[in-house]
Write an enzyme that holds these catalytic residues in place. Structure first.
Site, PDB file in Angstrom:
ATOM      1  CE1 TYR A 199      -3.827  -0.055   5.949  1.00 41.34           C
ATOM      2  CE2 TYR A 199      -6.220   0.066   6.045  1.00 41.34           C
ATOM      3  CZ  TYR A 199      -5.034  -0.528   6.428  1.00 41.34           C
ATOM      4  OH  TYR A 199      -5.052  -1.606   7.289  1.00 41.34           O
ATOM      5  CB  CYS A 200      -0.774   1.490   0.325  1.00 36.09           C
ATOM      6  SG  CYS A 200      -0.304   3.164  -0.165  1.00 36.09           S
ATOM      7  CG  PHE A 201       3.861   1.944   4.921  1.00 37.29           C
ATOM      8  CD1 PHE A 201       3.603   1.325   6.135  1.00 37.29           C
ATOM      9  CD2 PHE A 201       4.901   2.862   4.856  1.00 37.29           C
ATOM     10  CE1 PHE A 201       4.364   1.607   7.258  1.00 37.29           C
ATOM     11  CE2 PHE A 201       5.669   3.146   5.972  1.00 37.29           C
ATOM     12  CZ  PHE A 201       5.396   2.516   7.175  1.00 37.29           C
TER      13      PHE A 201
END
Length: 383
Positions: free
Chosen positions: A112-114
């Site tokens: 995941y990222c933000f």
């Protein structure tokens, strides 16, 4: 800065999107399966808060992210894209290898990222090029975090909560560890919940505390316990705090008062704050661990000086200093018990009795440790 920073052109990002790489929002399964996660945000973002089981393997370093963000503000997207390729491109292979190595060791990992946007899409696409396919979180960190906070509030509101209370030193945490249907708030906070409650290792960040609490509540619900058992805490546990909606939900439960004699409480407190604490300090400090322990415990006494009053403060400080001097000369620690007894009897007991007298939470049961265990288990067994 929380915006997604682009290091690919519009055409490149669209090409990545057309790959239809796996996307998931099975957030509950992450918790229940203890799924490892790859967090491709920058280290500075990760340190503010990350999920249990997550490892930080960023697409961009803090410095790269900072420089690209400045270029974006000063010269716009195209210039930021150009700089992103210049800074990150040469490191593509090593970053892909780091992600692939983690996936090889943890085949069930997700990433995941933000916001589940460009950074995780790029990482996912680069991994796909290297022959490694894994899902990314739909909505990224922000969506999963929202899920955890929403579930904490829901579960704490629906749970039939039993709150273990009692004077300091009755062994509430020891009892919590004996119950299968309990959540250890102090363990999650890495703090003993008093002026002397600090551990050598730091407490989690506020965000990490909230995430760990959410994990514990989701797993508790999944185990289908009839009751949620917690220790009676103030809103704060050390420097972290229980989110107000969750804390208010907890207080809708009933109190179970754990009792013990003063002699028993002195022994329990001595074991935890002297014997076991000294063991922690000896493992942490190669030189003068006893002195480090003394300084921290002495600071704990100083923090409650105003509430102790001048005379009791002076007496306890003298008893503590004398006990420590004996400890250094003979290795014996028994002389710490008199100041512990005084602290329990003259400071903690009146404060607790006052607080419990004005508590609006109903008292359901009083008893010693074995009696409380029997009572809690009998309630759990009722159908």
């Amino acid at each position: 800065m929380s915006q997604e920073i682009n290091i690919g052109t519009v055409d490149e990002i669209e090409a990545i999107k057309r790959k239809n790489l796996p996307l998931t929002d099975a957030f509950r399964s992450i918790v229940l399966e203890n799924r490892p996660l790859i967090d491709v945000r920058a280290q500075v973002e990760f340190e503010k808060g990350a999920f249990p089981g997550a490892v930080n393997l960023p697409l961009m370093t803090d410095e790269e992210r900072h420089l690209i963000g400045i270029r974006y503000k000063e010269a716009g997207n195209a210039a930021a894209v150009s700089l992103g390729k210049q800074l990150v491109g040469p490191h593509k292979q090593e970053r892909v290898e780091a992600w692939a190595d983690f996936v090889n060791a943890h085949p069930d990992a997700w990433l995941y990222c933000f916001r589940g946007g460009q950074r995780s899409q790029i990482a996912q696409a680069w991994l796909e090029e290297a022959g490694v396919t894994l899902p990314r979180l739909k909505g990224g960190y922000k969506a999963f975090r929202h899920f955890l906070m929403t579930e904490s509030e829901r579960i704490s509101g629906e749970a039939d909560t039993l709150i273990i209370s009692g004077r300091t030193g009755t062994g509430k945490t020891l009892l919590i560890h004996r119950l299968e249907n309990a959540v250890d708030l102090e363990g999650i906070a890495n703090h003993r919940g008093s002026s002397f409650g600090r551990h050598i290792t730091p407490q989690p960040s506020q965000i990490n505390f909230e995430d760990r609490l959410a994990y514990a509540l989701i797993r508790h619900e999944a185990a289908h316990h009839r009751h949620l058992v917690i220790e009676h805490e103030s809103h704060n546990v050390g420097r972290v705090y229980i989110p107000k909606p969750v804390y208010d939900n907890f207080l809708e439960g009933g109190l179970i008062i754990l009792t013990a004699t003063l002699d028993e409480r002195v022994e329990i407190t001595f074991d935890e704050y002297v014997t076991h604490a000294l063991e922690e300090y000896r493992q942490m400090f190669a030189e003068q661990p006893e002195r480090h322990w003394f300084d921290d415990a002495n600071s704990g006494i100083d923090r409650i000086k105003r509430r102790l009053g001048d005379e009791r403060f002076r007496q306890i400080k003298q008893l503590f200093a004398g006990a420590f001097a004996e400890q250094l000369s003979s290795g014996e620690t028994e002389q710490h018990k008199p100041w512990i007894r005084m602290l329990l009897r003259d400071y903690y007991d009146p404060m607790y009795d006052y607080q419990i007298a004005k508590s609006p939470v109903p008292v359901l049961f009083r008893g010693n440790a074995d009696e409380v265990i029997d009572y809690v288990r009998s309630r759990e067994d009722r159908r």
